[in-house]
Design a protein around this motif. Structure first.
Motif, PDB file in Angstrom:
ATOM      1  N   ASP A 126     -12.671   9.747  -3.125  1.00  0.00           N
ATOM      2  CA  ASP A 126     -14.047   9.260  -3.129  1.00  0.00           C
ATOM      3  C   ASP A 126     -14.313   8.042  -2.495  1.00  0.00           C
ATOM      4  N   TYR A 127     -13.480   7.005  -2.977  1.00  0.00           N
ATOM      5  CA  TYR A 127     -13.748   5.745  -2.218  1.00  0.00           C
ATOM      6  C   TYR A 127     -13.632   5.902  -0.606  1.00  0.00           C
ATOM      7  N   LEU A 128     -12.529   6.483  -0.120  1.00  0.00           N
ATOM      8  CA  LEU A 128     -12.395   6.547   1.483  1.00  0.00           C
ATOM      9  C   LEU A 128     -13.734   7.138   1.884  1.00  0.00           C
ATOM     10  N   VAL A 156      -3.924   4.428 -14.936  1.00  0.00           N
ATOM     11  CA  VAL A 156      -4.706   3.156 -14.707  1.00  0.00           C
ATOM     12  C   VAL A 156      -3.782   2.126 -13.620  1.00  0.00           C
ATOM     13  N   ASP A 157      -2.721   1.733 -14.368  1.00  0.00           N
ATOM     14  CA  ASP A 157      -1.880   0.805 -13.517  1.00  0.00           C
ATOM     15  C   ASP A 157      -1.791   1.196 -12.071  1.00  0.00           C
ATOM     16  N   GLU A 158      -1.238   2.450 -11.768  1.00  0.00           N
ATOM     17  CA  GLU A 158      -0.971   2.594 -10.471  1.00  0.00           C
ATOM     18  C   GLU A 158      -2.212   2.839  -9.481  1.00  0.00           C
ATOM     19  N   LEU A 159      -3.330   3.337 -10.062  1.00  0.00           N
ATOM     20  CA  LEU A 159      -4.442   3.361  -9.357  1.00  0.00           C
ATOM     21  C   LEU A 159      -4.889   2.209  -8.966  1.00  0.00           C
ATOM     22  N   LEU A 160      -5.019   1.273  -9.777  1.00  0.00           N
ATOM     23  CA  LEU A 160      -5.486  -0.212  -9.574  1.00  0.00           C
ATOM     24  C   LEU A 160      -4.878  -0.896  -8.653  1.00  0.00           C
ATOM     25  N   MET A 161      -3.304  -0.554  -8.715  1.00  0.00           N
ATOM     26  CA  MET A 161      -2.583  -1.319  -7.675  1.00  0.00           C
ATOM     27  C   MET A 161      -2.762  -0.891  -6.253  1.00  0.00           C
ATOM     28  N   LEU A 162      -2.995   0.565  -6.326  1.00  0.00           N
ATOM     29  CA  LEU A 162      -3.413   1.145  -5.152  1.00  0.00           C
ATOM     30  C   LEU A 162      -4.764   0.467  -4.383  1.00  0.00           C
ATOM     31  N   MET A 163      -5.803   0.456  -5.333  1.00  0.00           N
ATOM     32  CA  MET A 163      -7.086   0.050  -5.121  1.00  0.00           C
ATOM     33  C   MET A 163      -7.178  -1.380  -4.405  1.00  0.00           C
ATOM     34  N   SER A 164      -5.999  -2.167  -5.026  1.00  0.00           N
ATOM     35  CA  SER A 164      -5.780  -3.533  -4.566  1.00  0.00           C
ATOM     36  C   SER A 164      -5.395  -3.687  -3.377  1.00  0.00           C
ATOM     37  N   ALA A 165      -4.523  -2.699  -2.961  1.00  0.00           N
ATOM     38  CA  ALA A 165      -3.856  -2.698  -1.479  1.00  0.00           C
ATOM     39  C   ALA A 165      -4.914  -2.133  -0.636  1.00  0.00           C
ATOM     40  N   MET A 166      -5.638  -1.154  -0.856  1.00  0.00           N
ATOM     41  CA  MET A 166      -6.647  -0.422   0.013  1.00  0.00           C
ATOM     42  C   MET A 166      -7.686  -1.134   0.352  1.00  0.00           C
ATOM     43  N   THR A 167      -8.208  -2.337  -0.753  1.00  0.00           N
ATOM     44  CA  THR A 167      -9.549  -3.188  -0.329  1.00  0.00           C
ATOM     45  C   THR A 167      -9.051  -4.492   0.002  1.00  0.00           C
ATOM     46  N   LYS A 168      -7.618  -4.750  -0.017  1.00  0.00           N
ATOM     47  CA  LYS A 168      -7.161  -6.123   0.163  1.00  0.00           C
ATOM     48  C   LYS A 168      -7.723  -7.021  -0.816  1.00  0.00           C
ATOM     49  N   ASP A 169      -7.839  -6.620  -1.921  1.00  0.00           N
ATOM     50  CA  ASP A 169      -8.626  -7.367  -3.102  1.00  0.00           C
ATOM     51  C   ASP A 169      -7.629  -7.389  -4.075  1.00  0.00           C
ATOM     52  N   LYS A 224       0.960  -1.192  -0.019  1.00  0.00           N
ATOM     53  CA  LYS A 224      -0.078   0.075  -0.102  1.00  0.00           C
ATOM     54  C   LYS A 224       0.832   1.198   0.044  1.00  0.00           C
ATOM     55  N   ASP A 225       1.961   1.274   0.855  1.00  0.00           N
ATOM     56  CA  ASP A 225       2.677   2.613   0.906  1.00  0.00           C
ATOM     57  C   ASP A 225       3.319   2.754  -0.356  1.00  0.00           C
ATOM     58  N   ILE A 226       3.737   1.439  -1.145  1.00  0.00           N
ATOM     59  CA  ILE A 226       4.661   2.011  -2.487  1.00  0.00           C
ATOM     60  C   ILE A 226       3.627   2.194  -3.545  1.00  0.00           C
ATOM     61  N   THR A 227       2.539   1.790  -3.393  1.00  0.00           N
ATOM     62  CA  THR A 227       1.524   1.956  -4.467  1.00  0.00           C
ATOM     63  C   THR A 227       1.127   3.563  -4.304  1.00  0.00           C
ATOM     64  N   GLN A 228       0.795   3.990  -2.971  1.00  0.00           N
ATOM     65  CA  GLN A 228       0.529   5.456  -2.844  1.00  0.00           C
ATOM     66  C   GLN A 228       1.690   6.340  -3.355  1.00  0.00           C
ATOM     67  N   LYS A 229       2.819   5.943  -3.015  1.00  0.00           N
ATOM     68  CA  LYS A 229       3.826   6.744  -3.464  1.00  0.00           C
ATOM     69  C   LYS A 229       3.757   6.801  -5.181  1.00  0.00           C
ATOM     70  N   THR A 230       3.764   5.547  -5.754  1.00  0.00           N
ATOM     71  CA  THR A 230       3.646   5.576  -7.210  1.00  0.00           C
ATOM     72  C   THR A 230       2.830   6.743  -7.756  1.00  0.00           C
ATOM     73  N   LEU A 231       1.601   6.620  -7.527  1.00  0.00           N
ATOM     74  CA  LEU A 231       0.433   7.436  -7.906  1.00  0.00           C
ATOM     75  C   LEU A 231       0.676   8.752  -7.653  1.00  0.00           C
TER      76      LEU A 231
END
Length: 293
Positions: free
Chosen positions: A190-192, A211-224, A17-24
């Motif tokens: 908006d999600y939060l 797209v890639d960075e946001l979906l990786m972040l959503m994956s980490a945030m939702t644990k899905d 999650k930390d890594i994906t936030q930084k990437t976006l």
């Protein structure tokens, strides 16, 4: 389109999650958007092309040893090649007690660095760090300033300088503030917000830029993990919305449910691998990988 409640545990999730936030947030359009909304009420003060990446690392001497400390993201705000300010972003998914110490150390190290520049006459600039808290199940409940951390004798308190963090609880921003975001960060905010208010998320038709960075972040945030798994399916499309993403995620969920049943039937000896693979509409090799996992 609503998210599924299905989640998967992952012991490394917080690091991802930390890594994906930084990437976006490393993208200038996202970084500038965050600064403009949180500091300037949505006014377009900081432009994308005025931002330059700064080294996130600084050093300090502790107990006779040189140690490195790393910010999440830092950028210089430039105007005609002159630094106007340095902005830093620190991401937190959970409240941290000693966060004021960390931020004080980061900012202090940058001011020390400025004092050691060869050109002593060069204009000095302020350092501003924003702490972005992404939790939505509870407010930040840890210290926000040095005074809240220190045990100070009242006799010396007037001589002690306080230091306050610039803390922003993204899920608890006003709806009006969230809707001022123009970048992909709006989708995250908006999600939060929706998860805090409704404990559910209904996606809109906003087109995703990164797209890639946001979906990786959503994956980490939702644990899905299905958010991340849809990246390849959507990579060929010119425009992608979160509604389309969730359609793909739900379709994957249904397919995985079918595969799970077929695996049980194979293990019970009711179906052969070839028959199960045929029903799952995949090759035998692919199906065998599911059996191994």
């Amino acid at each position: 389109m609503r998210t599924s409640n299905k989640v998967r545990s992952n012991t490394k999730r917080s690091n991802v999650k930390d890594i994906t936030q930084k990437t976006l947030e490393r993208y200038n359009d996202v970084f500038a958007d965050i600064i403009n909304v949180l500091l300037f009420k949505g006014e377009n003060v900081v432009l994308e092309d005025s931002l330059i990446d700064a080294l996130p690392m600084s050093t300090l001497k502790m107990e006779g040893k040189i140690k490195s400390q790393y910010r999440d993201i830092a950028k210089y705000w430039n105007n005609s090649k002159i630094n106007v300010s340095m902005f830093g972003l620190e991401n937190q998914s959970k409240p941290e007690k000693f966060m004021p110490f960390r931020i004080f150390g980061y900012d202090g190290a940058e001011y020390v660095r400025q004092s050691k520049k060869e050109n002593k006459k060069e204009a000095k600039y302020p350092v501003i760090t924003l702490v972005l808290y992404f939790g939505y199940n509870g407010r930040w409940n840890q210290p926000r300033s040095l005074f809240e951390l220190l045990d100070i004798d009242e006799k010396i308190k007037p001589y002690v300088n306080d230091f306050k963090m610039n803390l922003f609880e993204i899920a608890y921003l006003e709806r009006e503030t969230i809707d001022k975001f123009k970048s992909d960060f709006w989708i995250l905010a908006d999600y939060l917000y929706q998860m805090r208010v409704n404990n559910d998320y209904i996606a809109g038709d906003t087109v995703i830029k990164h797209v890639d960075e946001l979906l990786m972040l959503m994956s980490a945030m939702t644990k899905d993990d299905r958010f991340e798994e849809t990246i390849n399916e959507l990579s060929r499309k010119e425009s992608v919305t979160m509604c389309e993403v969730l359609d793909k995620v739900e379709a994957r969920g249904r397919k995985e449910g079918v595969i799970s049943v077929l695996i049980s039937l194979v293990k019970d000896g009711i179906l052969s691998i070839s028959e199960a693979a045929k029903r799952a509409d995949m090759s035998e090799e692919s199906f065998k990988q599911y059996l191994k996992s």
